[in-house]
Design an enzyme around this catalytic site. Structure first.
Site, short mmCIF file in Angstrom:
data_model
loop_
_atom_site.label_atom_id
_atom_site.label_comp_id
_atom_site.label_asym_id
_atom_site.label_seq_id
_atom_site.Cartn_x
_atom_site.Cartn_y
_atom_site.Cartn_z
N SER A 95 0.84 -1.20 0.00
CA SER A 95 0.00 0.00 0.00
C SER A 95 0.87 1.25 0.00
O SER A 95 1.67 1.42 -0.91
CB SER A 95 -0.97 -0.05 1.19
OG SER A 95 -1.90 0.99 1.11
N HIS A 136 -3.91 -0.65 -4.45
CA HIS A 136 -5.37 -0.85 -4.33
C HIS A 136 -6.01 -0.54 -5.68
O HIS A 136 -7.05 0.11 -5.76
CB HIS A 136 -5.98 0.09 -3.27
CG HIS A 136 -5.37 -0.02 -1.91
ND1 HIS A 136 -5.69 -1.03 -1.04
CD2 HIS A 136 -4.46 0.76 -1.28
CE1 HIS A 136 -4.99 -0.86 0.09
NE2 HIS A 136 -4.24 0.21 -0.03
N GLU A 190 -4.98 -5.25 -4.92
CA GLU A 190 -4.82 -5.79 -3.56
C GLU A 190 -4.45 -7.28 -3.61
O GLU A 190 -4.75 -7.97 -4.58
CB GLU A 190 -6.12 -5.58 -2.77
CG GLU A 190 -6.36 -4.09 -2.50
CD GLU A 190 -7.61 -3.81 -1.67
OE1 GLU A 190 -8.35 -4.76 -1.34
OE2 GLU A 190 -7.84 -2.63 -1.36
#
Lengths: 281, 281
Positions: free
Chosen positions: A136, A179, A206
């Site tokens: 992330s 994401h 993800e």
């Protein structure tokens, strides 16, 4: 910041951006693959949970890597830039077989670590062969040009889609977004390339990792896809002419959706179906 | 269904898919452009509000086109397939200078109109030069292969992303998706092309029209963009090998984001910046 120079006879370590929300309970394909790149059982892993404000983030990864067989896991938190000058912590980075940066807010990473001895140590370790992974926010920070913020949920690029900031600079060949499919970030990644198409855009889903090898071939691990955006042959971008919410005209962008087994060569800019191909390529 | 044959010496009419939610109160760029293609002041417009269950939908467009100067607006609703055989309504289609299909549910359009004299009349009118436009569901129905349903909010294609059904078949060169950037439909449009890359994908944003001219050049009108997806040089698709929610590997897809002023030639598959270009092309 430009990538550190790799010394003669050595090769850069793997760079492993992960799209966030990687599986931590079932087969943990993504984290296991990273751990194996670090040498697997007996490896010494440094975990940097600075992006997250949750105190348990570091402990969670410490436990995961210990359960996989790490000989040592150092959780190195940095709350201030002064922390990022501390000798013991720099030494922990220098002796690690792999460095992992957790998710959270990438601006915490860049504002606290940017330009410090810790950032220098991460860059130097990677340049002499040590794998560096991040999930992330920890993925976004790895490259020279980092997406600091922008619009999610918008497939069409517009003038204000994205804000760029300097990242750790382990590579300058890619701009990373994470994401990717879950937050519909095609527009902002396209907008990042519309400014200057020299880099390749990597949109990492993800539970998925893009694995940039020392040979500059990108492999994929995990349950999602890595969207590779190649604007090298961009025929036209109206980014210089538009403002605000106006959409950006971009002609001649090539994209590849890579799933595990497929690969993309950053040198030749060619994609390969690899093990997915029914015929040997 | 294949496009109707255009008679010697005639040319097909414009085909105008609109991405939905077109401006109906301010400058109405998209609807005005359609109305001008139909001849402008004095034109006879047929409106088909069948996709919508709202009784006021037809009246709204009747008022809009009347205010723009239409000589006549026929609102033709069809609640059953039997309605779509009625002589008077077929005659109203045949005498119209332009045909407009509203939004709603595209399966209402295909199940009620498919194969009826009304569908035949729309196809025949377009083949002899009459413009046919549609917004939202009314846009999707225009082509031979229609997106009947599928996932929104998913930029990465996966095996179950999309369901295709036969549309009106005014053109077989494109597959149209609408509300494109607003509902993140890149994944499902890519999936539609992954089945068979022969067509061009057109992702039309809200308040935006893709205008397919008789010369097979696509122009753009409105405040958003038209995303053109060209999978002609697709190097690999794993669609035959995956199922369920697994992502589809697709290598070598070209995309162009067209804004008003830019164009794409379906014959040569070349994009042009047109009036956006600072230098004359």
């Amino acid at each position: 910041m430009c990538p550190s120079k790799v010394a003669d006879g050595e090769q850069r370590g793997w760079i492993v951006p992960i799209g966030g929300a990687e599986d931590k309970e079932l087969d943990m394909r993504v984290l296991r693959r990273f751990f194996e790149l670090c040498g697997g059982k007996g490896a010494d892993i440094a975990v940097i949970p600075t992006a997250s404000k949750l105190v348990e983030t570091g402990d969670r990864y410490e436990q995961l890597f210990a359960d996989m067989g790490a000989a040592n896991v150092s959780v190195l938190d940095f709350d201030t830039r002064r922390d990022a000058h501390e000798r013991n912590r720099v030494a922990a980075i220098e002796q690690a077989d792999g460095i992992f940066i957790t998710g959270g807010n990438q601006l915490r990473l860049s504002t606290i670590l940017g330009g410090t001895p810790i950032a220098q140590a991460i860059r130097a370790s990677n340049a002499r062969g040590i794998p560096v992974g991040g999930t992330s926010a920890g993925a976004g920070i790895l490259s020279e040009h980092m997406i600091a913020g922008g619009d999610s949920d918008n497939g069409t690029p517009h003038a204000n889609s994205v804000r760029l900031a300097p990242g750790l600079g382990l590579t300058n060949r890619v701009v990373i977004d994470q994401h990717f499919r879950q937050r519909d970030r095609l527009g902002r990644l396209l907008a990042a390339l519309a400014y200057n198409p020299f880099a390749i855009g990597l949109g990492v889903d993800e539970d998925t990792a893009a694995l940039l090898g020392p040979d500059n071939v990108i492999e994929v691990e995990g349950s999602g896809a890595v969207t590779v955006i190649d604007a090298d042959d961009l025929q036209f971008s109206s980014m210089a002419q538009v403002s605000g919410d106006a959409p950006v005209c971009m002609l001649g962008v090539q994209i590849h959706i890579l799933t595990a087994g497929a690969s993309f060569n950053l040198g030749t800019r060619k994609a390969s179906a690899g093990s997915l191909s029914p015929v040997k390529e």
